[in-house]
Design a protein around this motif. Sequence first.
Motif, PDB file in Angstrom:
ATOM      1  N   CYS A 153       0.806  -1.224   0.000  1.00  0.00           N
ATOM      2  CA  CYS A 153       0.000   0.000   0.000  1.00  0.00           C
ATOM      3  C   CYS A 153       0.838   1.273   0.000  1.00  0.00           C
ATOM      4  O   CYS A 153       0.281   2.358  -0.139  1.00  0.00           O
ATOM      5  CB  CYS A 153      -0.951   0.015   1.199  1.00  0.00           C
ATOM      6  N   VAL A 154       2.155   1.170   0.180  1.00  0.00           N
ATOM      7  CA  VAL A 154       3.016   2.349   0.056  1.00  0.00           C
ATOM      8  C   VAL A 154       3.336   2.527  -1.422  1.00  0.00           C
ATOM      9  O   VAL A 154       4.112   1.782  -2.009  1.00  0.00           O
ATOM     10  CB  VAL A 154       4.311   2.198   0.877  1.00  0.00           C
ATOM     11  N   LEU A 155       2.718   3.525  -2.022  1.00  0.00           N
ATOM     12  CA  LEU A 155       2.879   3.742  -3.455  1.00  0.00           C
ATOM     13  C   LEU A 155       4.152   4.512  -3.776  1.00  0.00           C
ATOM     14  O   LEU A 155       4.852   4.200  -4.743  1.00  0.00           O
ATOM     15  CB  LEU A 155       1.667   4.506  -3.997  1.00  0.00           C
ATOM     16  N   ALA A 156       4.471   5.530  -2.977  1.00  0.00           N
ATOM     17  CA  ALA A 156       5.673   6.336  -3.188  1.00  0.00           C
ATOM     18  C   ALA A 156       6.112   6.909  -1.853  1.00  0.00           C
ATOM     19  O   ALA A 156       5.296   7.070  -0.932  1.00  0.00           O
ATOM     20  CB  ALA A 156       5.422   7.448  -4.200  1.00  0.00           C
ATOM     21  N   GLN A 157       7.398   7.240  -1.751  1.00  0.00           N
ATOM     22  CA  GLN A 157       7.938   7.782  -0.509  1.00  0.00           C
ATOM     23  C   GLN A 157       9.136   8.661  -0.815  1.00  0.00           C
ATOM     24  O   GLN A 157       9.778   8.524  -1.862  1.00  0.00           O
ATOM     25  CB  GLN A 157       8.375   6.654   0.440  1.00  0.00           C
ATOM     26  N   THR A 158       9.452   9.560   0.105  1.00  0.00           N
ATOM     27  CA  THR A 158      10.632  10.400  -0.042  1.00  0.00           C
ATOM     28  C   THR A 158      11.859   9.671   0.477  1.00  0.00           C
ATOM     29  O   THR A 158      11.773   8.574   1.025  1.00  0.00           O
ATOM     30  CB  THR A 158      10.436  11.732   0.693  1.00  0.00           C
ATOM     31  N   LYS A 159      13.007  10.314   0.323  1.00  0.00           N
ATOM     32  CA  LYS A 159      14.294   9.637   0.508  1.00  0.00           C
ATOM     33  C   LYS A 159      14.543   9.148   1.922  1.00  0.00           C
ATOM     34  O   LYS A 159      15.076   8.055   2.126  1.00  0.00           O
ATOM     35  CB  LYS A 159      15.419  10.592   0.088  1.00  0.00           C
ATOM     36  N   PHE A 160      14.168   9.930   2.934  1.00  0.00           N
ATOM     37  CA  PHE A 160      14.579   9.645   4.298  1.00  0.00           C
ATOM     38  C   PHE A 160      13.566   8.810   5.077  1.00  0.00           C
ATOM     39  O   PHE A 160      13.604   8.787   6.309  1.00  0.00           O
ATOM     40  CB  PHE A 160      14.867  10.951   5.042  1.00  0.00           C
ATOM     41  N   LEU A 161      12.668   8.131   4.380  1.00  0.00           N
ATOM     42  CA  LEU A 161      11.761   7.188   5.027  1.00  0.00           C
ATOM     43  C   LEU A 161      12.287   5.766   4.844  1.00  0.00           C
ATOM     44  O   LEU A 161      12.820   5.424   3.787  1.00  0.00           O
ATOM     45  CB  LEU A 161      10.350   7.294   4.452  1.00  0.00           C
ATOM     46  N   ASN A 162      12.115   4.961   5.858  1.00  0.00           N
ATOM     47  CA  ASN A 162      12.565   3.574   5.825  1.00  0.00           C
ATOM     48  C   ASN A 162      11.370   2.645   5.977  1.00  0.00           C
ATOM     49  O   ASN A 162      10.606   2.753   6.948  1.00  0.00           O
ATOM     50  CB  ASN A 162      13.574   3.304   6.946  1.00  0.00           C
ATOM     51  N   VAL A 163      11.188   1.742   5.010  1.00  0.00           N
ATOM     52  CA  VAL A 163      10.113   0.759   5.056  1.00  0.00           C
ATOM     53  C   VAL A 163      10.725  -0.590   5.406  1.00  0.00           C
ATOM     54  O   VAL A 163      11.526  -1.138   4.640  1.00  0.00           O
ATOM     55  CB  VAL A 163       9.371   0.676   3.706  1.00  0.00           C
ATOM     56  N   SER A 164      10.357  -1.123   6.561  1.00  0.00           N
ATOM     57  CA  SER A 164      10.960  -2.353   7.062  1.00  0.00           C
ATOM     58  C   SER A 164       9.903  -3.442   7.229  1.00  0.00           C
ATOM     59  O   SER A 164       8.918  -3.257   7.946  1.00  0.00           O
ATOM     60  CB  SER A 164      11.659  -2.097   8.405  1.00  0.00           C
ATOM     61  N   THR A 165      10.133  -4.560   6.558  1.00  0.00           N
ATOM     62  CA  THR A 165       9.250  -5.724   6.741  1.00  0.00           C
ATOM     63  C   THR A 165       9.538  -6.408   8.061  1.00  0.00           C
ATOM     64  O   THR A 165       8.632  -6.870   8.755  1.00  0.00           O
ATOM     65  CB  THR A 165       9.436  -6.707   5.583  1.00  0.00           C
ATOM     66  N   VAL A 188       2.971   8.179   0.145  1.00  0.00           N
ATOM     67  CA  VAL A 188       1.644   8.082  -0.454  1.00  0.00           C
ATOM     68  C   VAL A 188       1.166   6.654  -0.266  1.00  0.00           C
ATOM     69  O   VAL A 188       1.840   5.710  -0.671  1.00  0.00           O
ATOM     70  CB  VAL A 188       1.670   8.437  -1.949  1.00  0.00           C
ATOM     71  N   ILE A 189       0.013   6.498   0.390  1.00  0.00           N
ATOM     72  CA  ILE A 189      -0.562   5.169   0.565  1.00  0.00           C
ATOM     73  C   ILE A 189      -1.791   5.053  -0.331  1.00  0.00           C
ATOM     74  O   ILE A 189      -2.495   6.032  -0.574  1.00  0.00           O
ATOM     75  CB  ILE A 189      -0.916   4.878   2.038  1.00  0.00           C
ATOM     76  N   ASN A 190      -2.021   3.852  -0.804  1.00  0.00           N
ATOM     77  CA  ASN A 190      -3.109   3.594  -1.747  1.00  0.00           C
ATOM     78  C   ASN A 190      -3.858   2.358  -1.289  1.00  0.00           C
ATOM     79  O   ASN A 190      -3.283   1.443  -0.699  1.00  0.00           O
ATOM     80  CB  ASN A 190      -2.536   3.405  -3.154  1.00  0.00           C
ATOM     81  N   ALA A 191      -5.150   2.321  -1.554  1.00  0.00           N
ATOM     82  CA  ALA A 191      -5.966   1.172  -1.189  1.00  0.00           C
ATOM     83  C   ALA A 191      -7.037   0.960  -2.236  1.00  0.00           C
ATOM     84  O   ALA A 191      -7.416   1.887  -2.961  1.00  0.00           O
ATOM     85  CB  ALA A 191      -6.613   1.368   0.178  1.00  0.00           C
ATOM     86  N   ALA A 192      -7.497  -0.274  -2.335  1.00  0.00           N
ATOM     87  CA  ALA A 192      -8.596  -0.573  -3.255  1.00  0.00           C
ATOM     88  C   ALA A 192      -9.877   0.046  -2.711  1.00  0.00           C
ATOM     89  O   ALA A 192     -10.209  -0.100  -1.533  1.00  0.00           O
ATOM     90  CB  ALA A 192      -8.749  -2.083  -3.404  1.00  0.00           C
ATOM     91  N   GLY A 193     -10.611   0.741  -3.570  1.00  0.00           N
ATOM     92  CA  GLY A 193     -11.843   1.392  -3.134  1.00  0.00           C
ATOM     93  C   GLY A 193     -11.551   2.701  -2.434  1.00  0.00           C
ATOM     94  O   GLY A 193     -10.518   3.342  -2.644  1.00  0.00           O
ATOM     95  N   GLY A 194     -12.466   3.120  -1.587  1.00  0.00           N
ATOM     96  CA  GLY A 194     -12.311   4.377  -0.865  1.00  0.00           C
ATOM     97  C   GLY A 194     -11.373   4.242   0.314  1.00  0.00           C
ATOM     98  O   GLY A 194     -11.218   3.161   0.893  1.00  0.00           O
ATOM     99  N   LEU A 195     -10.734   5.333   0.682  1.00  0.00           N
ATOM    100  CA  LEU A 195      -9.801   5.376   1.806  1.00  0.00           C
ATOM    101  C   LEU A 195     -10.316   6.400   2.806  1.00  0.00           C
ATOM    102  O   LEU A 195     -10.528   7.569   2.459  1.00  0.00           O
ATOM    103  CB  LEU A 195      -8.405   5.757   1.321  1.00  0.00           C
ATOM    104  N   HIS A 196     -10.529   5.963   4.045  1.00  0.00           N
ATOM    105  CA  HIS A 196     -11.151   6.810   5.057  1.00  0.00           C
ATOM    106  C   HIS A 196     -10.218   6.945   6.255  1.00  0.00           C
ATOM    107  O   HIS A 196      -9.567   5.991   6.660  1.00  0.00           O
ATOM    108  CB  HIS A 196     -12.497   6.227   5.501  1.00  0.00           C
ATOM    109  N   ARG A 197     -10.212   8.137   6.819  1.00  0.00           N
ATOM    110  CA  ARG A 197      -9.345   8.462   7.945  1.00  0.00           C
ATOM    111  C   ARG A 197     -10.181   8.501   9.236  1.00  0.00           C
ATOM    112  O   ARG A 197     -11.214   9.174   9.298  1.00  0.00           O
ATOM    113  CB  ARG A 197      -8.683   9.819   7.717  1.00  0.00           C
ATOM    114  N   LEU A 198      -9.729   7.786  10.241  1.00  0.00           N
ATOM    115  CA  LEU A 198     -10.379   7.783  11.547  1.00  0.00           C
ATOM    116  C   LEU A 198      -9.509   8.554  12.536  1.00  0.00           C
ATOM    117  O   LEU A 198      -8.297   8.344  12.595  1.00  0.00           O
ATOM    118  CB  LEU A 198     -10.578   6.354  12.069  1.00  0.00           C
ATOM    119  N   VAL A 199     -10.119   9.434  13.299  1.00  0.00           N
ATOM    120  CA  VAL A 199      -9.409  10.201  14.318  1.00  0.00           C
ATOM    121  C   VAL A 199      -9.982   9.823  15.674  1.00  0.00           C
ATOM    122  O   VAL A 199     -11.179   9.993  15.918  1.00  0.00           O
ATOM    123  CB  VAL A 199      -9.541  11.725  14.080  1.00  0.00           C
TER     124      VAL A 199
END
Length: 256
Positions: A153-165, A188-199
């Motif tokens: 779901c991580v579509l794109a990221q800037t240089k100083f971010l680290n994605v660790s499995t 940038v995160i992406n998901a199938a269908g709509g993406l909703h934010r919960l606070v």
Amino acid sequence: MRTIRAHRVPQLLLPSTRRALHTQDNTRLDKLSRTLTSVFQPTQPQPTTIDAQFTIVDSKHGSVVHAKLPPYSCVVTRVGQIVGHARGAHVRATTNGSFAVAALRPLLGRSAFVQQVTTQDQGADVLVAPRRAGDSTVVGLTGTVDYFVRRGCVLAQTKFLNVSTWAGIGNAFHLLAFDKVSGRGSMVINAAGGLHRLVLNKDEEYFVDPRFVVAWSATLDVQPQLPAKSGQSNGVNDMKNDKGVQPVPFVASSPA
């Protein structure tokens, strides 16, 4: 008849030997001079890296990400997601880490390669599109709060971010379903269908089906619930904000 003694033979080689030693001395002096020059010569200042800016271009059929890269910046995307780019953008495939780690990533359901977009003294822009039609959103990280994001779901990221499995293993949801994103920058995160934010406010709880969860901040306390207690056949996860800050989980309108 004259006899040539053995001790006179080395004397015939002395002039050439002196020339060889003189050449070696000059070579050593040249090396020493270059070393001193590199040490005492003022170094050129390195250009400051500025993060790219992401803009979501929405339509009724999905969304496209417009990444604007200033000079000397870098963006990392998934392989095959770049629609197009300007002339000043340099695109290459890389492992985004050591080859040993990249070789293990396919065993965990991840791609071994990513696409890296860089700029030099000229800025450029890049268009990135997800493979599946759905909503996308930009999430900013300040370096103080990490995120767990569903695999792929991580579509794109800037240089100083680290994605660790590896750091995502053992979280509250499925064992290998989420990666941990840390550092400072934007993704940038992406998901199938709509993406909703919960606070969630302080001490507020929310029960969610783990199949619909896309991302959540590490400040959330996530506790798996048994199906009998939750009232649903597949069980839910209890998200509770007990740290006094407003975490932002993201859920999708379609299950993963």
